[in-house]
Design a protein around this motif. Structure first.
Motif, PDB file in Angstrom:
ATOM      1  N   PHE A 254       0.702  -1.317   0.138  1.00  0.00           N
ATOM      2  CA  PHE A 254       0.079   0.054   0.033  1.00  0.00           C
ATOM      3  C   PHE A 254       0.968   1.309   0.069  1.00  0.00           C
ATOM      4  CE2 PHE A 254      -0.065  -1.475   4.358  1.00  0.00           C
ATOM      5  CZ  PHE A 254       0.690  -0.664   5.163  1.00  0.00           C
ATOM      6  N   PRO A 255       0.278   2.261  -0.390  1.00  0.00           N
ATOM      7  CA  PRO A 255       1.200   3.436  -0.671  1.00  0.00           C
ATOM      8  C   PRO A 255       1.748   4.121   0.836  1.00  0.00           C
ATOM      9  CG  PRO A 255      -0.692   3.599  -1.975  1.00  0.00           C
ATOM     10  CD  PRO A 255      -0.958   2.587  -1.242  1.00  0.00           C
ATOM     11  N   GLY A 256       0.502   4.317   1.722  1.00  0.00           N
ATOM     12  CA  GLY A 256       1.167   4.855   2.928  1.00  0.00           C
ATOM     13  C   GLY A 256       0.089   4.572   4.013  1.00  0.00           C
ATOM     14  N   ALA A 257       0.298   4.814   5.294  1.00  0.00           N
ATOM     15  CA  ALA A 257      -0.713   4.437   6.420  1.00  0.00           C
ATOM     16  C   ALA A 257      -0.520   5.124   7.670  1.00  0.00           C
ATOM     17  CB  ALA A 257      -0.827   2.963   6.659  1.00  0.00           C
ATOM     18  N   THR A 258      -1.392   5.446   8.597  1.00  0.00           N
ATOM     19  CA  THR A 258      -1.252   5.833   9.750  1.00  0.00           C
ATOM     20  C   THR A 258      -1.744   5.085  10.812  1.00  0.00           C
ATOM     21  OG1 THR A 258      -3.176   7.503   9.594  1.00  0.00           O
ATOM     22  CG2 THR A 258      -1.218   8.353   8.826  1.00  0.00           C
ATOM     23  N   VAL A 259      -1.451   5.107  11.909  1.00  0.00           N
ATOM     24  CA  VAL A 259      -1.822   4.217  13.258  1.00  0.00           C
ATOM     25  C   VAL A 259      -1.913   5.240  14.282  1.00  0.00           C
ATOM     26  CG1 VAL A 259      -1.606   2.451  14.704  1.00  0.00           C
ATOM     27  CG2 VAL A 259      -1.148   1.812  12.219  1.00  0.00           C
ATOM     28  N   ALA A 260      -2.988   5.115  15.175  1.00  0.00           N
ATOM     29  CA  ALA A 260      -2.785   5.764  16.363  1.00  0.00           C
ATOM     30  C   ALA A 260      -3.610   4.987  17.362  1.00  0.00           C
ATOM     31  CB  ALA A 260      -3.604   7.259  16.188  1.00  0.00           C
ATOM     32  N   TYR A 261      -3.433   5.438  18.706  1.00  0.00           N
ATOM     33  CA  TYR A 261      -3.937   4.579  19.836  1.00  0.00           C
ATOM     34  C   TYR A 261      -4.159   5.641  21.043  1.00  0.00           C
ATOM     35  CZ  TYR A 261       0.883   4.663  21.412  1.00  0.00           C
ATOM     36  OH  TYR A 261       2.156   5.206  21.791  1.00  0.00           O
ATOM     37  N   THR A 262      -5.128   5.145  21.970  1.00  0.00           N
ATOM     38  CA  THR A 262      -5.382   5.909  23.110  1.00  0.00           C
ATOM     39  C   THR A 262      -5.335   4.778  24.192  1.00  0.00           C
ATOM     40  OG1 THR A 262      -6.601   7.568  21.970  1.00  0.00           O
ATOM     41  CG2 THR A 262      -6.792   7.300  24.492  1.00  0.00           C
ATOM     42  N   LEU A 263      -4.721   4.960  25.371  1.00  0.00           N
ATOM     43  CA  LEU A 263      -4.451   4.015  26.360  1.00  0.00           C
ATOM     44  C   LEU A 263      -5.445   4.401  27.440  1.00  0.00           C
ATOM     45  CD1 LEU A 263      -0.570   3.811  26.513  1.00  0.00           C
ATOM     46  CD2 LEU A 263      -2.180   2.493  25.047  1.00  0.00           C
ATOM     47  N   LYS A 264      -5.505   3.482  28.676  1.00  0.00           N
ATOM     48  CA  LYS A 264      -6.605   3.762  29.741  1.00  0.00           C
ATOM     49  C   LYS A 264      -6.431   4.919  30.368  1.00  0.00           C
ATOM     50  CE  LYS A 264      -7.669   1.548  33.935  1.00  0.00           C
ATOM     51  NZ  LYS A 264      -7.430   0.081  34.828  1.00  0.00           N
ATOM     52  N   ASP A 265      -5.062   5.570  30.440  1.00  0.00           N
ATOM     53  CA  ASP A 265      -4.932   6.589  31.094  1.00  0.00           C
ATOM     54  C   ASP A 265      -4.894   7.933  30.308  1.00  0.00           C
ATOM     55  OD1 ASP A 265      -2.582   6.554  29.550  1.00  0.00           O
ATOM     56  OD2 ASP A 265      -1.233   6.770  31.376  1.00  0.00           O
ATOM     57  N   GLY A 266      -5.477   7.493  29.014  1.00  0.00           N
ATOM     58  CA  GLY A 266      -5.640   8.962  28.059  1.00  0.00           C
ATOM     59  C   GLY A 266      -4.221   9.088  27.091  1.00  0.00           C
ATOM     60  N   THR A 267      -3.185   8.484  27.614  1.00  0.00           N
ATOM     61  CA  THR A 267      -1.990   8.761  26.868  1.00  0.00           C
ATOM     62  C   THR A 267      -2.258   8.209  25.440  1.00  0.00           C
ATOM     63  OG1 THR A 267      -0.504   8.089  28.571  1.00  0.00           O
ATOM     64  CG2 THR A 267       0.400   7.842  26.715  1.00  0.00           C
ATOM     65  N   THR A 268      -1.813   9.248  24.215  1.00  0.00           N
ATOM     66  CA  THR A 268      -1.900   8.937  23.077  1.00  0.00           C
ATOM     67  C   THR A 268      -0.593   8.721  22.396  1.00  0.00           C
ATOM     68  OG1 THR A 268      -2.107  11.263  22.402  1.00  0.00           O
ATOM     69  CG2 THR A 268      -4.392  10.098  23.169  1.00  0.00           C
ATOM     70  N   GLY A 269      -0.525   8.026  20.963  1.00  0.00           N
ATOM     71  CA  GLY A 269       0.325   7.946  20.262  1.00  0.00           C
ATOM     72  C   GLY A 269       0.058   7.735  18.790  1.00  0.00           C
ATOM     73  N   ALA A 270       0.804   8.023  17.947  1.00  0.00           N
ATOM     74  CA  ALA A 270       0.648   7.899  16.473  1.00  0.00           C
ATOM     75  C   ALA A 270       1.995   7.807  15.656  1.00  0.00           C
ATOM     76  CB  ALA A 270      -0.269   9.009  15.983  1.00  0.00           C
ATOM     77  N   VAL A 271       1.689   6.839  14.497  1.00  0.00           N
ATOM     78  CA  VAL A 271       2.811   6.847  13.766  1.00  0.00           C
ATOM     79  C   VAL A 271       2.433   6.915  12.190  1.00  0.00           C
ATOM     80  CG1 VAL A 271       4.332   5.625  15.423  1.00  0.00           C
ATOM     81  CG2 VAL A 271       2.705   4.048  13.719  1.00  0.00           C
ATOM     82  N   ALA A 272       3.438   7.176  11.424  1.00  0.00           N
ATOM     83  CA  ALA A 272       2.866   7.052   9.990  1.00  0.00           C
ATOM     84  C   ALA A 272       4.096   6.411   9.075  1.00  0.00           C
ATOM     85  CB  ALA A 272       2.497   8.712   9.500  1.00  0.00           C
ATOM     86  N   VAL A 273       3.454   5.868   7.855  1.00  0.00           N
ATOM     87  CA  VAL A 273       4.562   5.324   7.005  1.00  0.00           C
ATOM     88  C   VAL A 273       4.256   5.523   5.635  1.00  0.00           C
ATOM     89  CG1 VAL A 273       5.232   3.415   8.638  1.00  0.00           C
ATOM     90  CG2 VAL A 273       3.561   3.064   6.884  1.00  0.00           C
ATOM     91  N   GLY A 274       5.286   5.523   4.816  1.00  0.00           N
ATOM     92  CA  GLY A 274       4.830   5.486   3.366  1.00  0.00           C
ATOM     93  C   GLY A 274       4.643   7.043   2.862  1.00  0.00           C
ATOM     94  N   LEU A 275       3.771   6.900   1.645  1.00  0.00           N
ATOM     95  CA  LEU A 275       3.593   8.095   0.980  1.00  0.00           C
ATOM     96  C   LEU A 275       2.038   8.747   0.919  1.00  0.00           C
ATOM     97  CD1 LEU A 275       5.901   7.592  -2.074  1.00  0.00           C
ATOM     98  CD2 LEU A 275       6.455   8.892  -0.085  1.00  0.00           C
TER      99      LEU A 275
END
Length: 391
Positions: free
Chosen positions: A46-67
């Motif tokens: 696939f050309p590109g993608a993003t992923v994000a998450y939210t944990l129990k305490d509200g902590t968040t994170g996100a990453v991206a790859v590709g174009l």
């Protein structure tokens, strides 16, 4: 919108959202996510993608790859927007429950009580028998216009003229036989959700997107989520599909300026939003942990029906799918695909973990020729649940 940011921040602080720390880009979790997503890109192409998450305490994170734009060699970032497609049904389902809490409407209400005066409504399959709840849970027996022969291309052509009227899409199912008696079976239908949008507007006298903005997007700080109501959308990653296709679109679904070659407004309340994985994860976490609205709603949100006798572990509630037989316990969420884009939103209730991802192609997803979506959902859940458990 900026003039309300102070009020919004105070509201979010009360929810525990505004003060939720975002994990820095160089954490071990994010590095592992980036590696996993990169390996999936190598395998599935696939050309590109993003992923994000939210944990129990509200902590968040996100990453991206590709174009985000292959031809222009523009990298995908965590701020890249994509069409969220049917994940929007989680928003429309929540809006109905919000209005029900206020007594504006009820899931048990007959749809005819709101739309019966319209000259074409009597030609809708099961017009006199279906309720708002039937529309919410896809048990209305109304066919899905999107999958009728020739409709996909007609919708693309229809969207070239503005403004788009949802009645024009509903017209494709008028005089069609019902799939079954209302309330007796399950069949996914975007047509039913277009009818639901009209019911909401009839009950409130308001524009459905304005209601969503006031009740959810602004209070929850989902500032990257906006209606997908036109071809030009700021920050939209280019979507890629396969040509030829039933929509008559080329493989690149945007022109060189980034404008879509079709009008996503034709989706209306079948979906209706462009978003980021980060916003989707935050929305899902608020919705599925019971803090998206002031009044209690979780019992109604998860009041679900079976989708098929051979799949007892899958049920459908108020705009949300429920998976009750998984390795990680109950999972709530929704998927979405639309020409050029695929999205996933999953909340793992036993772990207070919400994960969302978006990919700028739906190749292999719409025709079920690829296991990309379930494979990525499973791999992300395994990684994040193990990582959080180890902390």
């Amino acid at each position: 919108m900026k003039h309300v940011l102070t009020i919004v921040a105070l509201f979010l602080m009360n929810l525990g959202l505004a003060t939720s720390p975002a994990l820095s880009d160089d954490t071990e979790i994010n590095a592992a996510l980036r590696s996993l997503l990169g390996s999936f890109r190598e395998t599935y192409g696939f050309p590109g993608a993003t992923v994000a998450y939210t944990l129990k305490d509200g902590t968040t994170g996100a990453v991206a790859v590709g174009l985000a734009d292959v031809e222009a060699d523009i990298p995908m970032t965590t701020e890249s927007r994509m069409l969220a497609a049917s994940i929007g049904k989680t928003i429309w389902g929540a809006l109905v429950l919000s209005l029900e809490s206020e007594g504006v409407l009820a899931r048990a209400d007959l749809v005819s009580g709101y739309l019966g005066q319209l000259p074409w409504f009597g030609r809708v399959p099961n017009a006199q028998d279906m309720t708002i709840g039937h529309l919410l849970t896809h048990t209305s027996g109304v066919p899905d216009h999107v999958h009728l022969d020739g409709v996909a291309g007609a919708l693309i052509d229809m969207g070239q003229t503005a403004p788009f009227a949802p009645e024009a899409a509903i017209a494709f199912i008028l005089d069609e036989p019902p799939l079954f008696e209302a309330g007796t079976a399950w069949a996914y239908t975007d047509s039913g959700y277009l009818l639901l949008g009209l019911v909401i507007e009839a009950a409130t006298g308001r524009d459905v997107f304005e209601l969503v903005q006031e009740r959810f997007l602004t209070p929850l700080g989902l500032f990257q989520t906006i209606p997908s109501d036109g071809p030009m959308i700021e920050g939209l990653a280019v979507g890629y599909t396969v040509a030829p296709n039933s929509f008559g679109l080329p493989s690149r679904t945007s022109d060189e300026t980034g404008a879509l070659l079709w009008n996503p407004a034709v989706e209306w309340t079948g979906g209706g939003f462009v978003s980021t994985s980060s916003d989707l994860a935050r929305w899902g976490h608020a919705l599925f942990t019971g803090v998206a609205m002031d009044e209690p709603y979780m019992d109604r949100l998860l009041d679900a029906v079976p989708v098929h006798p051979d799949a007892p572990g899958i049920r459908y509630g108020s705009g949300v799918a429920l998976y009750t037989e998984t390795l990680h316990g109950p999972v709530y969420g929704h998927g979405g695909w639309i020409p050029g884009y695929v999205s996933s939103l999953r909340h793992y209730a036993d772990h207070d973990l919400t994960i969302a991802f978006q990919i700028n192609t739906e190749v292999g997803v719409a025709d079920d020729s690829s296991d990309l979506v379930p494979a990525l959902e499973s791999a992300l859940a395994d990684l994040l649940i193990d990582a959080v458990s180890a902390q």
